[in-house]
Design an enzyme around this catalytic site. Sequence first.
Site, PDB file in Angstrom:
ATOM      1  N   LYS C 103     -25.514  18.077 -38.092  1.00 45.55           N
ATOM      2  CA  LYS C 103     -25.110  17.860 -36.387  1.00 45.55           C
ATOM      3  C   LYS C 103     -26.297  18.487 -35.598  1.00 45.55           C
ATOM      4  O   LYS C 103     -26.828  19.745 -35.596  1.00 45.55           O
ATOM      5  CB  LYS C 103     -24.152  19.783 -36.817  1.00 45.55           C
ATOM      6  CG  LYS C 103     -23.760  20.348 -34.957  1.00 45.55           C
ATOM      7  CD  LYS C 103     -22.581  21.548 -35.413  1.00 45.55           C
ATOM      8  CE  LYS C 103     -23.002  21.906 -33.601  1.00 45.55           C
ATOM      9  NZ  LYS C 103     -22.682  23.486 -33.368  1.00 45.55           N
ATOM     10  N   GLY C 164     -20.666  31.787 -27.575  1.00 46.96           N
ATOM     11  CA  GLY C 164     -20.237  33.164 -27.763  1.00 46.96           C
ATOM     12  C   GLY C 164     -20.065  33.652 -26.383  1.00 46.96           C
ATOM     13  O   GLY C 164     -20.068  35.447 -27.419  1.00 46.96           O
ATOM     14  N   ALA C 190     -17.438  25.599 -29.789  1.00 50.31           N
ATOM     15  CA  ALA C 190     -18.112  27.283 -29.122  1.00 50.31           C
ATOM     16  C   ALA C 190     -16.966  26.808 -28.363  1.00 50.31           C
ATOM     17  O   ALA C 190     -16.538  26.485 -27.407  1.00 50.31           O
ATOM     18  CB  ALA C 190     -18.968  26.385 -28.042  1.00 50.31           C
ATOM     19  N   GLY C 191     -16.879  28.336 -28.237  1.00 47.09           N
ATOM     20  CA  GLY C 191     -15.893  28.702 -26.750  1.00 47.09           C
ATOM     21  C   GLY C 191     -14.806  29.834 -27.867  1.00 47.09           C
ATOM     22  O   GLY C 191     -13.890  30.297 -26.730  1.00 47.09           O
ATOM     23  N   ASN C 212     -18.195  30.160 -35.014  1.00 46.12           N
ATOM     24  CA  ASN C 212     -18.942  31.432 -35.761  1.00 46.12           C
ATOM     25  C   ASN C 212     -18.422  32.854 -35.460  1.00 46.12           C
ATOM     26  O   ASN C 212     -18.163  33.549 -35.510  1.00 46.12           O
ATOM     27  CB  ASN C 212     -20.467  31.162 -35.292  1.00 46.12           C
ATOM     28  CG  ASN C 212     -21.269  31.912 -35.460  1.00 46.12           C
ATOM     29  OD1 ASN C 212     -21.262  32.265 -37.049  1.00 46.12           O
ATOM     30  ND2 ASN C 212     -22.006  32.716 -35.361  1.00 46.12           N
TER      31      ASN C 212
END
Lengths: 260, 260, 260, 260
Positions: C103, C164, C190-191, C212
């Site tokens: 990635k 994050g 993300a988000g 994450n």
Amino acid sequence: MSAVKKDVLTIAGRDYMSRLIIGTGKYADYQQNADALDASGAEIVTVAVRRVNLSDPSAPMLADFIDPDDTTYLPNTAGCFTGEDAVRTLRLAREAGGWDLVKLEVLSDPKHLYPDMEETLRAMKLLKEDGFDVMVYCSDDPVFTRKLEDMGAAAIMPLGAPIGSGLGIQNPVNIRLIIEQSSVPVIVDAGVGTASDATIAMELGCDGVLMNTAIAEAKDPIRMARAMKHAVIAGREAYLAGRMPKKRYADPSSPLAGLI
Amino acid sequence: MSAVKKDVLTIAGRDYMSRLIIGTGKYADYQQNADALDASGAEIVTVAVRRVNLSDPSAPMLADFIDPDDTTYLPNTAGCFTGEDAVRTLRLAREAGGWDLVKLEVLSDPKHLYPDMEETLRAMKLLKEDGFDVMVYCSDDPVFTRKLEDMGAAAIMPLGAPIGSGLGIQNPVNIRLIIEQSSVPVIVDAGVGTASDATIAMELGCDGVLMNTAIAEAKDPIRMARAMKHAVIAGREAYLAGRMPKKRYADPSSPLAGLI
Amino acid sequence: MSAVKKDVLTIAGRDYMSRLIIGTGKYADYQQNADALDASGAEIVTVAVRRVNLSDPSAPMLADFIDPDDTTYLPNTAGCFTGEDAVRTLRLAREAGGWDLVKLEVLSDPKHLYPDMEETLRAMKLLKEDGFDVMVYCSDDPVFTRKLEDMGAAAIMPLGAPIGSGLGIQNPVNIRLIIEQSSVPVIVDAGVGTASDATIAMELGCDGVLMNTAIAEAKDPIRMARAMKHAVIAGREAYLAGRMPKKRYADPSSPLAGLI
Amino acid sequence: MSAVKKDVLTIAGRDYMSRLIIGTGKYADYQQNADALDASGAEIVTVAVRRVNLSDPSAPMLADFIDPDDTTYLPNTAGCFTGEDAVRTLRLAREAGGWDLVKLEVLSDPKHLYPDMEETLRAMKLLKEDGFDVMVYCSDDPVFTRKLEDMGAAAIMPLGAPIGSGLGIQNPVNIRLIIEQSSVPVIVDAGVGTASDATIAMELGCDGVLMNTAIAEAKDPIRMARAMKHAVIAGREAYLAGRMPKKRYADPSSPLAGLI
């Protein structure tokens, strides 16, 4: 442009050019309140009968700053939690100032200050029997706004969000349903936090907007009052103009067919 | 009120009182375009060099309806899909009208008409070398708006939604990030569909809004132009006034402590 | 039910039953990370090559908790701010673990951690020349995701909101445009902040979701991992099932025609 | 994991593992309804007493497809527009099937099918006197849900949006206020259109979700039923897990401090 001149808001037989109604709570002083009124262009102020000094000439009086001959005073029943309280309060207002056009609000839990609609209907009935013209703060439930209209309400005033929350209109679906079925003015009362909230309310087809905290608790209340004047006009004009349809894909501003 | 007078929008050294820029595509005719401009209060119109007749005196000319001495003409590169095309188009515009302040847009797929940011950066570099003042239509990616500003852009013009879609600002998080990091004007370009969209853009802190379809394709374009004038002022004033904080619960308009 | 079994996610020729990819940052320890992986049902974990210990046998190793034979390790370039950095990092990863599926992320400003798309394209080109299968963290700009696909990306990984932030997908219009035009997997990266964010991403038609912080910083990370497993399945199944149309008015659940 | 086992929904003293309740209207036939029930994992089905054949053995009966010994039948008063109608209907249901746990709905205007809350309160009183356990379809007005709870409602069932509209929860502020003040189960009834709507309802803290059209009118109702099973679990687990806070700016997944 003469068409614009004719776009008046008529409540209980009286015509208004402005579709913004402002409050008289939370301002630093009466002077600031009067200045905000001036900047907002509003022609109606709503006054909590139980809070504002309307009759003691030895203390500062709102009427010394906002002339009741120029501005419609709309007495309200803020702080009333039963129908009887509300009726008694408005009778006092009529004795003190001769006001027939009033705003009824019968509140419930202080946490959300939603109207108690059963009590509101009861008070509404008493006030009509007394000959008042009643604008009614209510939930955004179209079943109750229909009942209020059937009982002769002068205006339906559904909340957009909890009083003083500044969250903006939470349920445009309900507001739209209410507008579609009503033949008296629908005025969003409570929940506006900034200018776009007022514009959105008017774009939905509301006849007017009432607000207090959004202006009084802005960092610069006078400037926010001016913003709200323009916001209400913007939303009204956009509603009357008829917006473009939304599209899922792009559509060139400058059609390019036939270009060299 | 003198404070308000000083709230000017400065682009490439020129001052404007209005923060609204309108287009010249999709109107019924030049007269309607001129009337909309008048109602909107805009001082800048953007003109697709490849579409609008700027130089053939035998055909109707936009300049006969909108006087370039009163209104800033902002030539744009609508219809250009490569950097070279865009540069060539703007050089022609300068030769035809002497315009130095230009709007660069290098488009990609017709389905969404998003800018190709690599091509845009390339064209930007060429235009700066040619001495143009360049306002740039761009994606709402703060990495690229930073690069454009570093290259000397006169204004950053991120899209709010696809051109002509009327969907309103899709990503206020990005617009806010761009505003926070930019020291040149940030003007939302594309995506506005109705008045509240413009108000919201200005409340986020944008320096201006550019729109075309929202006015030209409203049922009543002149009335919508007037709505947009007020919408932009409302959002700007609300931004400067500083809105009240949002609250999760109610907060009475009329504090009731100390009531009888 | 056999139809469901066939709904696999294929990346670079490898099939996965789960459409959820989780990270390996911010967990209390490797054991919690492994437990979250187990609860999530994910078959791929992404690993920051520059942060996680992949090769020092004297310190605790992630591989002792998450078996690379059972779970695909997806090395990423978190912390790389130039294309060269990213390429060097992934070459190290290949030497250390033999990983070819990687990635790529080339970040910019720490305030928003958006990818620098110019640097990303440059690194992408180098990695393809080196024979990597490259999944690419990117902005939600359909122009760039098209370029990445044309360059041979194994998967397109547009951000839903800043890394994050937990804000959920900010621009569903862009994500939809990207999905419509892509023939490689589109995985929102993300988000995501809570379960419904993941469900919404999948309902838009995304092929998968990577997250994450939403898991690692939930009060109970293991329980949130389980929530996310169900959220991704729910969104995927709803997408495949085809939702009912939205209606402006009510439609009775129990048709009443013909009732006594 | 044993903690999860204990997360039961208790209504009128009965425990349920599933928090999803589905309807029995609009399906192609009883078999499809039964298959959807199976895929959804629901343990309660709601049945319009005035529509579904519960007692004529010569016609197909729902009970032949969905066994009342395995699944709780929840008779409802769909199609009743007065309190008396509703009470009479539920008495019939009790005679026919012995059902004590019932769902009250007293509708108003067919355009929006909102409950008439005055009639609902009246019927509620009569049903309690008759000894029923009453789950109540109601508006999302916290004043009325409080009254219903004070009158002994077994569950509060506020609408999320108009019945059959599929618009999703319109007013999360109200739903949250209702949840915060209620000690009986709060189950969103009406308005869900797709999986994420159910997830969002559960993330707000609802105890359950009831839906009919979202499943029955999906293109593939069985698949959507399965989606809804996962959506409700996802939202419940996310609520119990405690989501991460939202942040205005990025926060790296992989802290980079101390990197080589």
